[in-house]
Scaffold this motif. Sequence first.
Motif, PDB file in Angstrom:
ATOM      1  N   LEU A 175       0.842  -1.188   0.000  1.00  0.00           N
ATOM      2  CA  LEU A 175       0.000   0.000   0.000  1.00  0.00           C
ATOM      3  C   LEU A 175       0.879   1.240   0.000  1.00  0.00           C
ATOM      4  O   LEU A 175       1.733   1.396   0.877  1.00  0.00           O
ATOM      5  CB  LEU A 175      -0.895   0.006   1.251  1.00  0.00           C
ATOM      6  N   GLY A 176       0.683   2.119  -0.984  1.00  0.00           N
ATOM      7  CA  GLY A 176       1.469   3.343  -0.980  1.00  0.00           C
ATOM      8  C   GLY A 176       1.355   4.144  -2.257  1.00  0.00           C
ATOM      9  O   GLY A 176       0.577   3.813  -3.166  1.00  0.00           O
ATOM     10  N   GLU A 177       2.153   5.204  -2.323  1.00  0.00           N
ATOM     11  CA  GLU A 177       2.115   6.160  -3.437  1.00  0.00           C
ATOM     12  C   GLU A 177       3.145   5.761  -4.495  1.00  0.00           C
ATOM     13  O   GLU A 177       4.145   6.448  -4.711  1.00  0.00           O
ATOM     14  CB  GLU A 177       2.380   7.570  -2.908  1.00  0.00           C
ATOM     15  N   ILE A 178       2.911   4.615  -5.124  1.00  0.00           N
ATOM     16  CA  ILE A 178       3.821   4.074  -6.130  1.00  0.00           C
ATOM     17  C   ILE A 178       2.988   3.495  -7.270  1.00  0.00           C
ATOM     18  O   ILE A 178       1.808   3.184  -7.102  1.00  0.00           O
ATOM     19  CB  ILE A 178       4.738   2.979  -5.543  1.00  0.00           C
ATOM     20  N   PRO A 179       3.583   3.316  -8.457  1.00  0.00           N
ATOM     21  CA  PRO A 179       2.861   2.685  -9.563  1.00  0.00           C
ATOM     22  C   PRO A 179       2.483   1.240  -9.247  1.00  0.00           C
ATOM     23  O   PRO A 179       3.122   0.569  -8.425  1.00  0.00           O
ATOM     24  CB  PRO A 179       3.867   2.753 -10.726  1.00  0.00           C
ATOM     25  N   VAL A 180       1.458   0.736  -9.944  1.00  0.00           N
ATOM     26  CA  VAL A 180       0.984  -0.626  -9.706  1.00  0.00           C
ATOM     27  C   VAL A 180       2.085  -1.645  -9.972  1.00  0.00           C
ATOM     28  O   VAL A 180       2.266  -2.597  -9.199  1.00  0.00           O
ATOM     29  CB  VAL A 180      -0.244  -0.924 -10.591  1.00  0.00           C
ATOM     30  N   ASN A 181       2.831  -1.480 -11.051  1.00  0.00           N
ATOM     31  CA  ASN A 181       3.873  -2.445 -11.378  1.00  0.00           C
ATOM     32  C   ASN A 181       4.960  -2.502 -10.304  1.00  0.00           C
ATOM     33  O   ASN A 181       5.525  -3.568 -10.037  1.00  0.00           O
ATOM     34  CB  ASN A 181       4.495  -2.133 -12.737  1.00  0.00           C
ATOM     35  N   THR A 182       5.257  -1.356  -9.688  1.00  0.00           N
ATOM     36  CA  THR A 182       6.225  -1.349  -8.592  1.00  0.00           C
ATOM     37  C   THR A 182       5.701  -2.153  -7.413  1.00  0.00           C
ATOM     38  O   THR A 182       6.416  -2.967  -6.827  1.00  0.00           O
ATOM     39  CB  THR A 182       6.529   0.090  -8.146  1.00  0.00           C
ATOM     40  N   ALA A 183       4.425  -1.933  -7.068  1.00  0.00           N
ATOM     41  CA  ALA A 183       3.811  -2.673  -5.962  1.00  0.00           C
ATOM     42  C   ALA A 183       3.803  -4.164  -6.259  1.00  0.00           C
ATOM     43  O   ALA A 183       4.074  -4.991  -5.371  1.00  0.00           O
ATOM     44  CB  ALA A 183       2.395  -2.166  -5.723  1.00  0.00           C
ATOM     45  N   ARG A 184       3.515  -4.532  -7.502  1.00  0.00           N
ATOM     46  CA  ARG A 184       3.494  -5.948  -7.881  1.00  0.00           C
ATOM     47  C   ARG A 184       4.878  -6.579  -7.725  1.00  0.00           C
ATOM     48  O   ARG A 184       5.018  -7.692  -7.198  1.00  0.00           O
ATOM     49  CB  ARG A 184       3.005  -6.089  -9.321  1.00  0.00           C
ATOM     50  N   MET A 185       5.911  -5.874  -8.167  1.00  0.00           N
ATOM     51  CA  MET A 185       7.271  -6.409  -8.080  1.00  0.00           C
ATOM     52  C   MET A 185       7.730  -6.552  -6.629  1.00  0.00           C
ATOM     53  O   MET A 185       8.408  -7.521  -6.260  1.00  0.00           O
ATOM     54  CB  MET A 185       8.224  -5.507  -8.866  1.00  0.00           C
ATOM     55  N   VAL A 186       7.349  -5.584  -5.780  1.00  0.00           N
ATOM     56  CA  VAL A 186       7.704  -5.679  -4.361  1.00  0.00           C
ATOM     57  C   VAL A 186       7.011  -6.881  -3.725  1.00  0.00           C
ATOM     58  O   VAL A 186       7.629  -7.658  -2.979  1.00  0.00           O
ATOM     59  CB  VAL A 186       7.319  -4.380  -3.630  1.00  0.00           C
ATOM     60  N   ALA A 187       5.707  -7.045  -4.009  1.00  0.00           N
ATOM     61  CA  ALA A 187       4.954  -8.166  -3.423  1.00  0.00           C
ATOM     62  C   ALA A 187       5.498  -9.508  -3.881  1.00  0.00           C
ATOM     63  O   ALA A 187       5.682 -10.445  -3.073  1.00  0.00           O
ATOM     64  CB  ALA A 187       3.479  -8.035  -3.796  1.00  0.00           C
ATOM     65  N   ASP A 188       5.804  -9.623  -5.169  1.00  0.00           N
ATOM     66  CA  ASP A 188       6.283 -10.899  -5.699  1.00  0.00           C
ATOM     67  C   ASP A 188       7.640 -11.298  -5.106  1.00  0.00           C
ATOM     68  O   ASP A 188       7.976 -12.483  -5.074  1.00  0.00           O
ATOM     69  CB  ASP A 188       6.431 -10.813  -7.217  1.00  0.00           C
ATOM     70  N   ALA A 189       8.415 -10.313  -4.645  1.00  0.00           N
ATOM     71  CA  ALA A 189       9.765 -10.577  -4.169  1.00  0.00           C
ATOM     72  C   ALA A 189       9.835 -10.887  -2.674  1.00  0.00           C
ATOM     73  O   ALA A 189      10.917 -11.197  -2.165  1.00  0.00           O
ATOM     74  CB  ALA A 189      10.677  -9.391  -4.489  1.00  0.00           C
ATOM     75  N   VAL A 190       8.712 -10.792  -1.956  1.00  0.00           N
ATOM     76  CA  VAL A 190       8.733 -11.101  -0.522  1.00  0.00           C
ATOM     77  C   VAL A 190       9.129 -12.564  -0.323  1.00  0.00           C
ATOM     78  O   VAL A 190       8.608 -13.465  -0.985  1.00  0.00           O
ATOM     79  CB  VAL A 190       7.351 -10.833   0.107  1.00  0.00           C
ATOM     80  N   ARG A 191      10.065 -12.810   0.579  1.00  0.00           N
ATOM     81  CA  ARG A 191      10.521 -14.176   0.813  1.00  0.00           C
ATOM     82  C   ARG A 191      10.740 -14.442   2.306  1.00  0.00           C
ATOM     83  O   ARG A 191      10.921 -13.499   3.084  1.00  0.00           O
ATOM     84  CB  ARG A 191      11.809 -14.460   0.027  1.00  0.00           C
ATOM     85  N   ARG A 192      10.730 -15.698   2.635  1.00  0.00           N
ATOM     86  CA  ARG A 192      10.907 -16.098   4.034  1.00  0.00           C
ATOM     87  C   ARG A 192      12.392 -16.298   4.326  1.00  0.00           C
ATOM     88  O   ARG A 192      13.160 -16.726   3.470  1.00  0.00           O
ATOM     89  CB  ARG A 192      10.170 -17.396   4.303  1.00  0.00           C
ATOM     90  N   VAL A 193      12.789 -15.946   5.549  1.00  0.00           N
ATOM     91  CA  VAL A 193      14.159 -16.173   5.985  1.00  0.00           C
ATOM     92  C   VAL A 193      14.128 -16.989   7.258  1.00  0.00           C
ATOM     93  O   VAL A 193      13.171 -16.932   8.045  1.00  0.00           O
ATOM     94  CB  VAL A 193      14.902 -14.843   6.218  1.00  0.00           C
ATOM     95  N   ARG A 194      15.178 -17.733   7.487  1.00  0.00           N
ATOM     96  CA  ARG A 194      15.266 -18.570   8.698  1.00  0.00           C
ATOM     97  C   ARG A 194      15.714 -17.757   9.891  1.00  0.00           C
ATOM     98  O   ARG A 194      16.485 -16.840   9.760  1.00  0.00           O
ATOM     99  CB  ARG A 194      16.237 -19.707   8.461  1.00  0.00           C
TER     100      ARG A 194
END
Length: 316
Positions: A297-316
Amino acid sequence: MEGAAVPRWLLALTLATSGPAALAQGCPKTDPEAMALLSALAGRAEAVTYEGVLTLQRGNGQRMMTLRHGVEDERVSEALTLLTGQEAQVVRDDHPLDCEHPGHRLLRAAADLEHGDCGLAGHYRISTAPGERVAGRQSVRLLLQPRDMYRHGYVFELDRESAVLLKGTIVGAGGRALERFQFASVKVGAVAPGASEGPAAVVHRAAHPHPATPEAGPTAGLHWVPGWLPAGFVATDGAGANSLRRSYTDGMATFSVFVERLREPLRPGEGVVREGSTVSYARGLTLGTAPVLVTVLGEIPVNTARMVADAVRRVR
Protein backbone atom coordinates in the motif's frame (compact mmCIF):
# COMPACT_ATOMS: atom_id res chain seq x y z
CA MET A 1 -10.09 6.75 8.68
CA GLU A 2 -12.69 6.24 5.98
CA GLY A 3 -13.34 9.31 3.86
CA ALA A 4 -10.43 11.24 5.33
CA ALA A 5 -7.41 9.56 3.74
CA VAL A 6 -4.85 12.12 2.63
CA PRO A 7 -1.40 11.58 1.11
CA ARG A 8 1.70 11.76 3.28
CA TRP A 9 3.12 14.68 1.35
CA LEU A 10 -0.04 16.72 2.03
CA LEU A 11 0.06 16.03 5.77
CA ALA A 12 3.74 16.79 6.05
CA LEU A 13 3.81 19.81 3.71
CA THR A 14 7.59 19.87 4.03
CA LEU A 15 10.71 18.53 2.35
CA ALA A 16 14.29 18.43 3.50
CA THR A 17 17.42 18.13 1.46
CA SER A 18 20.96 19.35 1.17
CA GLY A 19 21.80 22.86 0.15
CA PRO A 20 23.29 23.71 -3.25
CA ALA A 21 26.51 21.86 -2.52
CA ALA A 22 28.42 20.20 -5.31
CA LEU A 23 27.20 16.67 -6.01
CA ALA A 24 29.50 13.73 -5.51
CA GLN A 25 31.52 12.67 -8.51
CA GLY A 26 29.40 10.58 -10.88
CA CYS A 27 26.05 11.98 -9.67
CA PRO A 28 23.65 13.56 -12.18
CA LYS A 29 23.96 17.29 -12.71
CA THR A 30 21.41 19.15 -10.59
CA ASP A 31 20.03 22.67 -10.91
CA PRO A 32 21.60 24.68 -8.02
CA GLU A 33 18.52 26.94 -7.90
CA ALA A 34 16.25 23.93 -7.39
CA MET A 35 18.44 22.53 -4.63
CA ALA A 36 18.53 25.94 -2.94
CA LEU A 37 14.74 26.09 -3.11
CA LEU A 38 14.45 22.67 -1.50
CA SER A 39 16.86 23.80 1.19
CA ALA A 40 14.78 26.92 1.85
CA LEU A 41 11.64 24.83 2.07
CA ALA A 42 13.29 22.48 4.52
CA GLY A 43 14.50 25.29 6.76
CA ARG A 44 11.47 27.59 6.70
CA ALA A 45 8.17 25.97 5.71
CA GLU A 46 7.70 23.73 8.76
CA ALA A 47 8.50 26.63 11.11
CA VAL A 48 5.88 28.95 9.56
CA THR A 49 2.37 29.30 10.99
CA TYR A 50 -0.40 29.22 8.38
CA GLU A 51 -4.01 28.17 7.86
CA GLY A 52 -6.40 27.99 4.95
CA VAL A 53 -9.04 26.20 2.91
CA LEU A 54 -7.84 23.70 0.33
CA THR A 55 -9.12 21.17 -2.19
CA LEU A 56 -7.87 17.64 -2.80
CA GLN A 57 -8.71 16.04 -6.15
CA ARG A 58 -8.24 12.33 -6.78
CA GLY A 59 -9.50 11.09 -10.14
CA ASN A 60 -13.08 12.30 -10.50
CA GLY A 61 -13.52 12.90 -6.78
CA GLN A 62 -12.83 16.14 -4.95
CA ARG A 63 -12.80 17.00 -1.25
CA MET A 64 -12.61 20.35 0.48
CA MET A 65 -10.93 20.76 3.85
CA THR A 66 -9.29 23.23 6.20
CA LEU A 67 -5.67 22.96 7.30
CA ARG A 68 -4.32 24.71 10.38
CA HIS A 69 -0.56 24.54 11.01
CA GLY A 70 0.54 26.28 14.21
CA VAL A 71 4.05 26.70 15.62
CA GLU A 72 4.62 27.68 19.25
CA ASP A 73 7.63 27.16 21.52
CA GLU A 74 9.43 25.00 18.92
CA ARG A 75 6.49 22.61 18.71
CA VAL A 76 4.03 22.05 15.85
CA SER A 77 0.30 21.35 15.99
CA GLU A 78 -1.86 20.61 12.95
CA ALA A 79 -5.52 19.94 12.26
CA LEU A 80 -6.87 18.81 8.88
CA THR A 81 -10.69 18.91 8.82
CA LEU A 82 -12.99 17.72 6.03
CA LEU A 83 -15.65 20.21 4.95
CA THR A 84 -17.39 17.84 2.51
CA GLY A 85 -18.68 14.31 3.00
CA GLN A 86 -18.06 12.59 6.32
CA GLU A 87 -17.31 14.79 9.32
CA ALA A 88 -13.72 13.82 10.01
CA GLN A 89 -10.50 15.34 11.24
CA VAL A 90 -6.83 14.37 11.44
CA VAL A 91 -4.97 15.95 14.36
CA ARG A 92 -1.27 16.12 15.18
CA ASP A 93 -0.52 17.78 18.52
CA ASP A 94 2.66 19.03 20.15
CA HIS A 95 5.12 17.62 17.60
CA PRO A 96 8.77 18.69 18.15
CA LEU A 97 9.88 21.09 15.43
CA ASP A 98 13.35 19.52 15.33
CA CYS A 99 12.07 15.93 15.06
CA GLU A 100 13.78 14.33 12.05
CA HIS A 101 12.22 11.28 10.40
CA PRO A 102 13.98 8.82 8.06
CA GLY A 103 12.57 10.61 5.02
CA HIS A 104 14.09 13.88 6.20
CA ARG A 105 17.46 12.26 6.81
CA LEU A 106 17.37 10.65 3.40
CA LEU A 107 16.79 14.01 1.76
CA ARG A 108 19.38 15.79 3.88
CA ALA A 109 22.12 14.39 1.69
CA ALA A 110 24.91 16.89 2.38
CA ALA A 111 27.01 14.55 4.50
CA ASP A 112 26.35 11.52 2.30
CA LEU A 113 27.38 13.33 -0.88
CA GLU A 114 30.99 13.09 0.22
CA HIS A 115 30.60 9.32 0.23
CA GLY A 116 29.15 9.08 -3.26
CA ASP A 117 25.45 9.17 -2.35
CA CYS A 118 23.50 11.40 -4.77
CA GLY A 119 20.49 11.61 -2.45
CA LEU A 120 17.17 12.65 -3.97
CA ALA A 121 18.89 13.82 -7.16
CA GLY A 122 19.88 10.24 -7.91
CA HIS A 123 16.25 9.26 -8.43
CA TYR A 124 14.55 12.49 -9.57
CA ARG A 125 15.47 15.21 -12.06
CA ILE A 126 14.95 18.34 -9.96
CA SER A 127 14.36 21.71 -11.62
CA THR A 128 12.47 24.99 -11.24
CA ALA A 129 10.16 27.00 -13.48
CA PRO A 130 8.13 30.22 -13.21
CA GLY A 131 5.25 29.71 -10.81
CA GLU A 132 1.64 30.84 -10.87
CA ARG A 133 -0.55 32.75 -8.45
CA VAL A 134 -2.20 30.41 -5.97
CA ALA A 135 -4.68 31.68 -3.39
CA GLY A 136 -3.56 35.23 -4.19
CA ARG A 137 0.14 34.53 -3.53
CA GLN A 138 2.98 34.31 -6.03
CA SER A 139 4.70 30.93 -6.21
CA VAL A 140 7.84 29.28 -7.54
CA ARG A 141 7.42 25.95 -9.35
CA LEU A 142 9.54 22.99 -8.28
CA LEU A 143 9.54 19.87 -10.48
CA LEU A 144 10.71 16.38 -9.50
CA GLN A 145 10.67 14.02 -12.48
CA PRO A 146 11.43 10.33 -11.82
CA ARG A 147 14.55 8.86 -13.42
CA ASP A 148 12.96 5.39 -13.57
CA MET A 149 9.55 3.72 -13.85
CA TYR A 150 9.28 2.81 -10.18
CA ARG A 151 7.97 6.12 -8.77
CA HIS A 152 5.70 9.04 -9.62
CA GLY A 153 6.66 12.61 -10.42
CA TYR A 154 5.80 15.75 -8.44
CA VAL A 155 5.05 19.36 -9.31
CA PHE A 156 5.00 21.79 -6.38
CA GLU A 157 4.01 25.47 -6.27
CA LEU A 158 5.84 27.00 -3.30
CA ASP A 159 5.07 30.39 -1.79
CA ARG A 160 7.86 32.71 -2.90
CA GLU A 161 8.11 34.40 0.52
CA SER A 162 7.64 31.55 3.00
CA ALA A 163 8.27 28.33 0.98
CA VAL A 164 4.89 26.99 2.19
CA LEU A 165 3.46 24.45 -0.26
CA LEU A 166 0.48 26.15 -1.94
CA LYS A 167 -0.27 23.56 -4.61
CA GLY A 168 0.99 20.08 -5.36
CA THR A 169 0.38 17.58 -8.15
CA ILE A 170 1.45 13.93 -8.31
CA VAL A 171 2.09 12.95 -11.92
CA GLY A 172 1.89 9.44 -13.34
CA ALA A 173 3.01 7.85 -16.61
CA GLY A 174 2.51 10.01 -19.67
CA GLY A 175 2.27 13.18 -17.58
CA ARG A 176 -1.21 12.33 -16.28
CA ALA A 177 -2.20 14.12 -13.06
CA LEU A 178 -3.13 11.47 -10.51
CA GLU A 179 -3.77 13.73 -7.56
CA ARG A 180 -3.84 17.46 -6.95
CA PHE A 181 -3.93 19.54 -3.78
CA GLN A 182 -4.38 23.33 -3.82
CA PHE A 183 -5.12 26.10 -1.37
CA ALA A 184 -8.18 28.15 -2.29
CA SER A 185 -7.38 30.67 0.45
CA VAL A 186 -4.49 30.83 2.89
CA LYS A 187 -3.12 33.10 5.62
CA VAL A 188 0.62 32.77 6.09
CA GLY A 189 1.90 33.99 9.43
CA ALA A 190 -1.59 34.25 10.87
CA VAL A 191 -2.06 33.27 14.50
CA ALA A 192 -3.24 29.66 14.47
CA PRO A 193 -4.10 28.10 17.84
CA GLY A 194 -3.06 24.54 18.62
CA ALA A 195 -4.92 21.77 16.86
CA SER A 196 -8.15 20.81 18.56
CA GLU A 197 -10.69 18.13 17.88
CA GLY A 198 -13.58 20.51 17.14
CA PRO A 199 -17.03 19.21 16.19
CA ALA A 200 -15.94 16.41 13.82
CA ALA A 201 -17.80 13.11 14.26
CA VAL A 202 -14.61 11.12 13.63
CA VAL A 203 -11.21 12.30 14.90
CA HIS A 204 -7.97 10.52 14.12
CA ARG A 205 -5.04 11.56 16.29
CA ALA A 206 -1.83 10.96 14.38
CA ALA A 207 0.44 8.56 16.25
CA HIS A 208 4.14 9.19 16.56
CA PRO A 209 5.86 5.92 17.50
CA HIS A 210 9.62 5.93 17.78
CA PRO A 211 11.04 4.62 14.48
CA ALA A 212 13.34 2.21 16.30
CA THR A 213 10.43 0.45 18.03
CA PRO A 214 9.74 -2.98 16.46
CA GLU A 215 6.12 -3.87 15.73
CA ALA A 216 5.03 -7.42 16.46
CA GLY A 217 2.02 -8.92 14.77
CA PRO A 218 0.17 -12.11 13.81
CA THR A 219 3.15 -13.19 11.67
CA ALA A 220 5.15 -13.98 14.82
CA GLY A 221 7.48 -16.87 14.01
CA LEU A 222 7.29 -16.16 10.26
CA HIS A 223 10.44 -14.22 9.40
CA TRP A 224 10.25 -12.43 6.07
CA VAL A 225 12.11 -9.83 4.07
CA PRO A 226 11.39 -7.88 0.88
CA GLY A 227 13.61 -9.54 -1.70
CA TRP A 228 13.56 -6.42 -3.89
CA LEU A 229 13.01 -2.69 -3.37
CA PRO A 230 13.25 0.13 -5.91
CA ALA A 231 16.60 1.91 -5.72
CA GLY A 232 16.64 4.68 -3.14
CA PHE A 233 13.95 3.32 -0.83
CA VAL A 234 14.94 2.74 2.80
CA ALA A 235 13.10 1.49 5.90
CA THR A 236 11.28 4.15 7.91
CA ASP A 237 11.25 2.22 11.19
CA GLY A 238 12.89 -0.57 13.13
CA ALA A 239 10.41 -3.29 12.22
CA GLY A 240 11.57 -6.75 13.23
CA ALA A 241 11.83 -9.80 10.97
CA ASN A 242 8.41 -11.07 12.10
CA SER A 243 6.54 -7.75 11.97
CA LEU A 244 3.16 -7.52 10.31
CA ARG A 245 4.17 -4.32 8.49
CA ARG A 246 7.28 -2.62 7.16
CA SER A 247 7.38 0.83 5.60
CA TYR A 248 9.79 2.38 3.12
CA THR A 249 10.46 5.80 1.63
CA ASP A 250 12.74 7.44 -0.92
CA GLY A 251 12.17 10.79 0.76
CA MET A 252 9.14 11.63 -1.39
CA ALA A 253 7.08 8.49 -1.96
CA THR A 254 6.16 6.08 0.84
CA PHE A 255 4.79 2.54 0.80
CA SER A 256 4.16 -0.23 3.31
CA VAL A 257 4.30 -4.02 2.96
CA PHE A 258 1.90 -6.15 5.05
CA VAL A 259 2.28 -9.93 5.45
CA GLU A 260 -0.64 -11.80 7.02
CA ARG A 261 -0.53 -15.54 7.77
CA LEU A 262 -3.49 -17.52 6.38
CA ARG A 263 -5.05 -20.84 7.36
CA GLU A 264 -4.99 -22.10 3.77
CA PRO A 265 -3.61 -20.87 0.42
CA LEU A 266 -5.58 -18.41 -1.68
CA ARG A 267 -6.53 -19.13 -5.26
CA PRO A 268 -4.12 -17.68 -7.85
CA GLY A 269 -4.82 -14.05 -8.67
CA GLU A 270 -4.29 -10.51 -7.51
CA GLY A 271 -6.34 -7.57 -6.26
CA VAL A 272 -5.68 -3.95 -7.15
CA VAL A 273 -7.40 -0.81 -5.82
CA ARG A 274 -6.28 2.65 -6.94
CA GLU A 275 -7.29 6.05 -5.58
CA GLY A 276 -5.37 8.95 -7.04
CA SER A 277 -1.67 8.25 -6.58
CA THR A 278 -2.26 5.57 -3.93
CA VAL A 279 -2.39 1.90 -4.85
CA SER A 280 -3.32 -1.15 -2.80
CA TYR A 281 -2.01 -4.38 -4.33
CA ALA A 282 -2.68 -7.78 -2.74
CA ARG A 283 -1.94 -11.39 -3.65
CA GLY A 284 -1.56 -14.74 -1.95
CA LEU A 285 1.89 -16.34 -1.67
CA THR A 286 3.45 -19.33 0.04
CA LEU A 287 6.51 -18.53 2.14
CA GLY A 288 8.18 -21.85 2.77
CA THR A 289 5.11 -23.92 3.62
CA ALA A 290 3.12 -21.04 5.14
CA PRO A 291 0.31 -19.48 3.07
CA VAL A 292 0.20 -15.69 3.45
CA LEU A 293 -1.55 -12.65 2.06
CA VAL A 294 0.92 -9.94 0.96
CA THR A 295 -0.40 -6.39 0.55
CA VAL A 296 1.57 -3.40 -0.70
CA LEU A 297 0.00 0.00 0.00
CA GLY A 298 1.47 3.34 -0.98
CA GLU A 299 2.12 6.16 -3.44
CA ILE A 300 3.82 4.07 -6.13
CA PRO A 301 2.86 2.68 -9.56
CA VAL A 302 0.98 -0.63 -9.71
CA ASN A 303 3.87 -2.45 -11.38
CA THR A 304 6.22 -1.35 -8.59
CA ALA A 305 3.81 -2.67 -5.96
CA ARG A 306 3.49 -5.95 -7.88
CA MET A 307 7.27 -6.41 -8.08
CA VAL A 308 7.70 -5.68 -4.36
CA ALA A 309 4.95 -8.17 -3.42
CA ASP A 310 6.28 -10.90 -5.70
CA ALA A 311 9.76 -10.58 -4.17
CA VAL A 312 8.73 -11.10 -0.52
CA ARG A 313 10.52 -14.18 0.81
CA ARG A 314 10.91 -16.10 4.03
CA VAL A 315 14.16 -16.17 5.99
CA ARG A 316 15.27 -18.57 8.70
